[in-house]
Design a protein around this motif. Structure first.
Motif, PDB file in Angstrom:
ATOM      1  N   TRP A  72      23.157  34.408 -96.959  1.00  0.00           N
ATOM      2  CA  TRP A  72      22.763  34.887 -98.271  1.00  0.00           C
ATOM      3  C   TRP A  72      22.437  36.362 -98.241  1.00  0.00           C
ATOM      4  CZ3 TRP A  72      24.547  31.171-100.879  1.00  0.00           C
ATOM      5  CH2 TRP A  72      24.409  29.858-100.446  1.00  0.00           C
ATOM      6  N   ILE A  73      22.618  37.012 -99.379  1.00  0.00           N
ATOM      7  CA  ILE A  73      22.286  38.424 -99.522  1.00  0.00           C
ATOM      8  C   ILE A  73      21.165  38.544-100.535  1.00  0.00           C
ATOM      9  CG2 ILE A  73      23.104  40.687-100.242  1.00  0.00           C
ATOM     10  CD1 ILE A  73      25.890  39.854 -99.289  1.00  0.00           C
ATOM     11  N   PHE A  74      20.096  39.219-100.135  1.00  0.00           N
ATOM     12  CA  PHE A  74      18.963  39.450-101.019  1.00  0.00           C
ATOM     13  C   PHE A  74      18.948  40.918-101.425  1.00  0.00           C
ATOM     14  CE2 PHE A  74      17.897  35.465 -99.232  1.00  0.00           C
ATOM     15  CZ  PHE A  74      17.124  34.829-100.182  1.00  0.00           C
ATOM     16  N   TYR A  75      18.592  41.150-102.666  1.00  0.00           N
ATOM     17  CA  TYR A  75      18.571  42.495-103.232  1.00  0.00           C
ATOM     18  C   TYR A  75      17.135  42.937-103.460  1.00  0.00           C
ATOM     19  CZ  TYR A  75      23.511  41.833-103.798  1.00  0.00           C
ATOM     20  OH  TYR A  75      24.832  41.627-103.529  1.00  0.00           O
ATOM     21  N   SER A  76      16.919  44.235-103.299  1.00  0.00           N
ATOM     22  CA  SER A  76      15.604  44.826-103.552  1.00  0.00           C
ATOM     23  C   SER A  76      15.819  46.236-104.088  1.00  0.00           C
ATOM     24  CB  SER A  76      14.774  44.865-102.268  1.00  0.00           C
ATOM     25  OG  SER A  76      15.436  45.632-101.281  1.00  0.00           O
ATOM     26  N   ILE A  77      14.767  46.764-104.683  1.00  0.00           N
ATOM     27  CA  ILE A  77      14.838  48.136-105.189  1.00  0.00           C
ATOM     28  C   ILE A  77      14.750  49.078-103.993  1.00  0.00           C
ATOM     29  CG2 ILE A  77      12.409  48.652-105.541  1.00  0.00           C
ATOM     30  CD1 ILE A  77      14.820  49.204-108.316  1.00  0.00           C
ATOM     31  N   ASN A  78      15.488  50.145-104.031  1.00  0.00           N
ATOM     32  CA  ASN A  78      15.464  51.141-102.964  1.00  0.00           C
ATOM     33  C   ASN A  78      14.475  52.234-103.358  1.00  0.00           C
ATOM     34  OD1 ASN A  78      15.880  53.040-101.018  1.00  0.00           O
ATOM     35  ND2 ASN A  78      18.019  53.408-101.493  1.00  0.00           N
ATOM     36  N   LYS A  79      13.248  52.090-102.899  1.00  0.00           N
ATOM     37  CA  LYS A  79      12.194  53.033-103.288  1.00  0.00           C
ATOM     38  C   LYS A  79      12.355  54.398-102.618  1.00  0.00           C
ATOM     39  CE  LYS A  79       9.133  49.433-104.772  1.00  0.00           C
ATOM     40  NZ  LYS A  79       7.846  48.831-104.817  1.00  0.00           N
ATOM     41  N   ASP A  80      13.280  54.511-101.680  1.00  0.00           N
ATOM     42  CA  ASP A  80      13.570  55.802-101.048  1.00  0.00           C
ATOM     43  C   ASP A  80      14.648  56.584-101.793  1.00  0.00           C
ATOM     44  OD1 ASP A  80      11.717  55.359 -99.012  1.00  0.00           O
ATOM     45  OD2 ASP A  80      13.189  54.299 -97.782  1.00  0.00           O
ATOM     46  N   ASN A  81      15.253  55.964-102.796  1.00  0.00           N
ATOM     47  CA  ASN A  81      16.315  56.612-103.569  1.00  0.00           C
ATOM     48  C   ASN A  81      15.738  57.810-104.332  1.00  0.00           C
ATOM     49  OD1 ASN A  81      17.845  56.866-106.320  1.00  0.00           O
ATOM     50  ND2 ASN A  81      19.266  55.855-104.929  1.00  0.00           N
ATOM     51  N   ASP A  82      16.523  58.870-104.404  1.00  0.00           N
ATOM     52  CA  ASP A  82      16.088  60.088-105.099  1.00  0.00           C
ATOM     53  C   ASP A  82      15.719  59.823-106.556  1.00  0.00           C
ATOM     54  OD1 ASP A  82      16.488  61.543-102.805  1.00  0.00           O
ATOM     55  OD2 ASP A  82      18.453  62.314-103.410  1.00  0.00           O
ATOM     56  N   TYR A  83      16.371  58.844-107.181  1.00  0.00           N
ATOM     57  CA  TYR A  83      16.129  58.557-108.593  1.00  0.00           C
ATOM     58  C   TYR A  83      14.945  57.630-108.815  1.00  0.00           C
ATOM     59  CZ  TYR A  83      21.033  60.027-108.670  1.00  0.00           C
ATOM     60  OH  TYR A  83      22.196  60.704-108.488  1.00  0.00           O
ATOM     61  N   TYR A  84      14.434  57.026-107.752  1.00  0.00           N
ATOM     62  CA  TYR A  84      13.387  56.013-107.942  1.00  0.00           C
ATOM     63  C   TYR A  84      12.164  56.536-108.698  1.00  0.00           C
ATOM     64  CZ  TYR A  84       9.909  52.436-107.349  1.00  0.00           C
ATOM     65  OH  TYR A  84       8.932  51.516-107.611  1.00  0.00           O
ATOM     66  N   PRO A  85      11.628  57.721-108.385  1.00  0.00           N
ATOM     67  CA  PRO A  85      10.449  58.189-109.140  1.00  0.00           C
ATOM     68  C   PRO A  85      10.731  58.271-110.649  1.00  0.00           C
ATOM     69  CG  PRO A  85      10.728  59.499-107.165  1.00  0.00           C
ATOM     70  CD  PRO A  85      11.971  58.648-107.295  1.00  0.00           C
ATOM     71  N   PHE A  86      11.941  58.668-111.006  1.00  0.00           N
ATOM     72  CA  PHE A  86      12.354  58.744-112.411  1.00  0.00           C
ATOM     73  C   PHE A  86      12.410  57.336-113.007  1.00  0.00           C
ATOM     74  CE2 PHE A  86      16.059  58.938-115.424  1.00  0.00           C
ATOM     75  CZ  PHE A  86      15.446  59.698-116.415  1.00  0.00           C
ATOM     76  N   VAL A  87      13.046  56.424-112.290  1.00  0.00           N
ATOM     77  CA  VAL A  87      13.177  55.038-112.739  1.00  0.00           C
ATOM     78  C   VAL A  87      11.800  54.369-112.812  1.00  0.00           C
ATOM     79  CG1 VAL A  87      14.106  52.776-112.095  1.00  0.00           C
ATOM     80  CG2 VAL A  87      15.547  54.813-111.914  1.00  0.00           C
ATOM     81  N   GLN A  88      10.949  54.653-111.851  1.00  0.00           N
ATOM     82  CA  GLN A  88       9.618  54.042-111.818  1.00  0.00           C
ATOM     83  C   GLN A  88       8.814  54.388-113.073  1.00  0.00           C
ATOM     84  OE1 GLN A  88       6.919  55.348-108.722  1.00  0.00           O
ATOM     85  NE2 GLN A  88       6.022  53.312-108.603  1.00  0.00           N
ATOM     86  N   GLN A  89       8.972  55.607-113.558  1.00  0.00           N
ATOM     87  CA  GLN A  89       8.269  55.999-114.788  1.00  0.00           C
ATOM     88  C   GLN A  89       8.715  55.129-115.962  1.00  0.00           C
ATOM     89  OE1 GLN A  89       8.075  60.265-115.589  1.00  0.00           O
ATOM     90  NE2 GLN A  89       8.493  60.614-113.429  1.00  0.00           N
ATOM     91  N   ILE A  90       9.975  54.770-115.992  1.00  0.00           N
ATOM     92  CA  ILE A  90      10.502  53.892-117.043  1.00  0.00           C
ATOM     93  C   ILE A  90       9.962  52.475-116.843  1.00  0.00           C
ATOM     94  CG2 ILE A  90      12.600  52.836-117.999  1.00  0.00           C
ATOM     95  CD1 ILE A  90      14.027  55.508-117.032  1.00  0.00           C
ATOM     96  N   LEU A  91      10.049  51.981-115.610  1.00  0.00           N
ATOM     97  CA  LEU A  91       9.614  50.613-115.317  1.00  0.00           C
ATOM     98  C   LEU A  91       8.133  50.415-115.618  1.00  0.00           C
ATOM     99  CD1 LEU A  91      11.488  49.927-111.959  1.00  0.00           C
ATOM    100  CD2 LEU A  91      12.189  49.309-114.285  1.00  0.00           C
ATOM    101  N   ASP A  92       7.335  51.454-115.396  1.00  0.00           N
ATOM    102  CA  ASP A  92       5.892  51.362-115.642  1.00  0.00           C
ATOM    103  C   ASP A  92       5.579  51.132-117.124  1.00  0.00           C
ATOM    104  OD1 ASP A  92       5.370  51.687-112.967  1.00  0.00           O
ATOM    105  OD2 ASP A  92       4.785  53.796-113.129  1.00  0.00           O
ATOM    106  N   GLN A  93       6.526  51.436-117.999  1.00  0.00           N
ATOM    107  CA  GLN A  93       6.325  51.265-119.442  1.00  0.00           C
ATOM    108  C   GLN A  93       6.717  49.866-119.923  1.00  0.00           C
ATOM    109  OE1 GLN A  93       4.842  53.917-121.004  1.00  0.00           O
ATOM    110  NE2 GLN A  93       4.877  54.731-118.933  1.00  0.00           N
ATOM    111  N   LEU A  94       7.330  49.082-119.041  1.00  0.00           N
ATOM    112  CA  LEU A  94       7.876  47.780-119.429  1.00  0.00           C
ATOM    113  C   LEU A  94       6.939  46.628-119.075  1.00  0.00           C
ATOM    114  CD1 LEU A  94      11.513  48.343-118.139  1.00  0.00           C
ATOM    115  CD2 LEU A  94      10.657  48.599-120.480  1.00  0.00           C
ATOM    116  N   PRO A  95       7.035  45.535-119.841  1.00  0.00           N
ATOM    117  CA  PRO A  95       6.203  44.368-119.517  1.00  0.00           C
ATOM    118  C   PRO A  95       6.673  43.705-118.219  1.00  0.00           C
ATOM    119  CG  PRO A  95       7.702  43.854-121.318  1.00  0.00           C
ATOM    120  CD  PRO A  95       7.852  45.319-121.026  1.00  0.00           C
ATOM    121  N   SER A  96       5.746  43.059-117.548  1.00  0.00           N
ATOM    122  CA  SER A  96       6.061  42.335-116.314  1.00  0.00           C
ATOM    123  C   SER A  96       7.120  41.268-116.591  1.00  0.00           C
ATOM    124  CB  SER A  96       4.800  41.668-115.773  1.00  0.00           C
ATOM    125  OG  SER A  96       5.132  40.788-114.718  1.00  0.00           O
TER     126      SER A  96
END
Length: 114
Positions: A72-96
């Motif tokens: 099986w292949i499991f997927y996860s967010i790549n928190k080392d990606n250059d875009y992650y800080p930008f994406v994280q700001q968006i995700l922080d605005q969304l409901p769980s």
């Protein structure tokens, strides 16, 4: 916190990717939980090829990474990606989205492929 800027073209590309509700929800889930394709199939009630296509697009820009565990292949967010800080700001605005995984657990389908 170190504030980095994202080039306009790259920001537009990321926003276009996240403009799809399925991909946006996937990224929000993956921000806290590793998931297998089969779990996303159960959550979104769409075909495995469709889920794989969404994940491929996210993987192609490096936002998502995969790890093989047995067959099986499991997927996860790549928190080392250059875009992650930008994406994280968006995700922080969304409901769980944790309730989606909780529903899978309750149905006994949290990790049906393992």
């Amino acid at each position: 916190m170190l504030q980095t800027t994202v080039e306009m073209e790259k920001a537009a590309m990321i926003l276009k990717l996240l403009g799809d509700k399925t991909r946006l929800t996937m990224v929000k889930i993956l921000d806290k939980h590793d998931c297998c394709v089969c779990e996303f199939v159960e959550i979104f009630k769409v075909s495995q090829p469709s889920i794989s296509q969404h994940l491929r697009k996210l993987r192609d820009v490096g936002l998502v990474e995969e790890e093989r565990k047995g067959q099986w292949i499991f997927y996860s967010i790549n928190k080392d990606n250059d875009y992650y800080p930008f994406v994280q700001q968006i995700l922080d605005q969304l409901p769980s989205q944790d309730q989606k995984l909780k529903e899978l657990e309750e149905r006994g389908t949290r990790i049906i492929c393992c």
